[in-house]
Design a protein around this motif. Structure first.
Motif, PDB file in Angstrom:
ATOM      1  N   ILE A  53      -3.562  -7.065  -3.188  1.00 10.56           N
ATOM      2  CA  ILE A  53      -2.166  -7.148  -3.581  1.00 10.56           C
ATOM      3  C   ILE A  53      -1.450  -5.845  -3.272  1.00 10.56           C
ATOM      4  CG2 ILE A  53      -0.623  -7.366  -5.572  1.00 10.56           C
ATOM      5  CD1 ILE A  53      -2.465  -9.445  -6.683  1.00 10.56           C
ATOM      6  N   THR A  54      -2.106  -4.719  -3.443  1.00 10.81           N
ATOM      7  CA  THR A  54      -1.448  -3.440  -3.159  1.00 10.81           C
ATOM      8  C   THR A  54      -1.116  -3.301  -1.678  1.00 10.81           C
ATOM      9  OG1 THR A  54      -3.570  -2.310  -2.985  1.00 10.81           O
ATOM     10  CG2 THR A  54      -2.454  -2.220  -5.119  1.00 10.81           C
ATOM     11  N   SER A  55      -1.954  -3.866  -0.802  1.00 15.42           N
ATOM     12  CA  SER A  55      -1.649  -3.776   0.627  1.00 15.42           C
ATOM     13  C   SER A  55      -0.400  -4.590   0.956  1.00 15.42           C
ATOM     14  CB  SER A  55      -2.833  -4.239   1.462  1.00 15.42           C
ATOM     15  OG  SER A  55      -3.138  -5.592   1.205  1.00 15.42           O
ATOM     16  N   VAL A  56      -0.197  -5.707   0.291  1.00 15.41           N
ATOM     17  CA  VAL A  56       1.020  -6.506   0.498  1.00 15.41           C
ATOM     18  C   VAL A  56       2.229  -5.724   0.007  1.00 15.41           C
ATOM     19  CG1 VAL A  56       2.234  -8.609  -0.169  1.00 15.41           C
ATOM     20  CG2 VAL A  56      -0.193  -8.708   0.379  1.00 15.41           C
ATOM     21  N   ALA A  57       2.122  -5.126  -1.174  1.00 18.41           N
ATOM     22  CA  ALA A  57       3.220  -4.328  -1.720  1.00 18.41           C
ATOM     23  C   ALA A  57       3.520  -3.133  -0.817  1.00 18.41           C
ATOM     24  CB  ALA A  57       2.889  -3.862  -3.130  1.00 18.41           C
ATOM     25  N   GLY A  98       2.994  -2.989   2.404  1.00 22.19           N
ATOM     26  CA  GLY A  98       3.622  -3.538   3.601  1.00 22.19           C
ATOM     27  C   GLY A  98       5.093  -3.835   3.388  1.00 22.19           C
ATOM     28  N   ILE A  99       5.420  -4.400   2.236  1.00 20.36           N
ATOM     29  CA  ILE A  99       6.815  -4.702   1.912  1.00 20.36           C
ATOM     30  C   ILE A  99       7.617  -3.417   1.784  1.00 20.36           C
ATOM     31  CG2 ILE A  99       8.337  -5.654   0.119  1.00 20.36           C
ATOM     32  CD1 ILE A  99       6.149  -7.815  -0.318  1.00 20.36           C
ATOM     33  N   ASP A 100       7.030  -2.417   1.148  1.00 14.96           N
ATOM     34  CA  ASP A 100       7.709  -1.126   0.993  1.00 14.96           C
ATOM     35  C   ASP A 100       7.958  -0.485   2.354  1.00 14.96           C
ATOM     36  OD1 ASP A 100       8.816   0.912  -0.694  1.00 14.96           O
ATOM     37  OD2 ASP A 100       7.053   2.144  -0.221  1.00 14.96           O
ATOM     38  N   LEU A 101       7.005  -0.584   3.267  1.00 15.05           N
ATOM     39  CA  LEU A 101       7.166  -0.039   4.615  1.00 15.05           C
ATOM     40  C   LEU A 101       8.301  -0.744   5.361  1.00 15.05           C
ATOM     41  CD1 LEU A 101       6.183   1.866   6.844  1.00 15.05           C
ATOM     42  CD2 LEU A 101       4.539   0.107   7.499  1.00 15.05           C
ATOM     43  N   ILE A 102       8.379  -2.061   5.242  1.00 18.09           N
ATOM     44  CA  ILE A 102       9.457  -2.824   5.887  1.00 18.09           C
ATOM     45  C   ILE A 102      10.807  -2.400   5.328  1.00 18.09           C
ATOM     46  CG2 ILE A 102      10.466  -5.130   6.130  1.00 18.09           C
ATOM     47  CD1 ILE A 102       7.525  -6.175   6.229  1.00 18.09           C
ATOM     48  N   ARG A 103      10.893  -2.218   3.988  1.00 19.58           N
ATOM     49  CA  ARG A 103      12.143  -1.781   3.354  1.00 19.58           C
ATOM     50  C   ARG A 103      12.565  -0.421   3.891  1.00 19.58           C
ATOM     51  NH1 ARG A 103      13.259   1.774  -0.159  1.00 19.58           N
ATOM     52  NH2 ARG A 103      11.103   2.099  -0.789  1.00 19.58           N
ATOM     53  N   LYS A 104      11.621   0.512   3.997  1.00 19.57           N
ATOM     54  CA  LYS A 104      11.924   1.853   4.506  1.00 19.57           C
ATOM     55  C   LYS A 104      12.400   1.798   5.952  1.00 19.57           C
ATOM     56  CE  LYS A 104       8.797   4.391   1.474  1.00 19.57           C
ATOM     57  NZ  LYS A 104       7.562   5.183   1.383  1.00 19.57           N
TER      58      LYS A 104
END
Length: 79
Positions: free
Chosen positions: A1-5, A7-13
């Motif tokens: 789950i942390t890898s998904v989070a 990944g989402i944070d990286l996309i947002r940045k």
């Protein structure tokens, strides 16, 4: 789950960086006077802590591109 989070944070940045490169700026509105040209008020609240017509909460960020609003900030305003 942390890898998904992560990944989402990286996309947002990356999206934020792309917006900066394009000249798109976030509307700074929290604790600022309400401005109907920049903000869309969806709620009003009685508040002893804030001055009347002050933005007290932001529900959705707003953005400006070259002095034009491309998305109004959706906010709660003090009465």
């Amino acid at each position: 789950i942390t890898s998904v989070a992560d990944g989402i944070d990286l996309i947002r940045k990356q999206a934020e960086e792309a917006m900066v490169k394009l000249g798109i700026e976030e509307i700074d509105c929290l604790n600022k006077p309400f401005n109907p040209e920049l903000h869309e008020a969806v709620m009003r609240v009685n508040s002893d802590e804030h001055n009347e017509e002050t933005v007290v909460e932001v529900f959705a960020k707003g953005y400006i591109y070259k002095d034009r609003v491309i998305r109004h900030a959706v906010v709660k305003v003090a009465n």
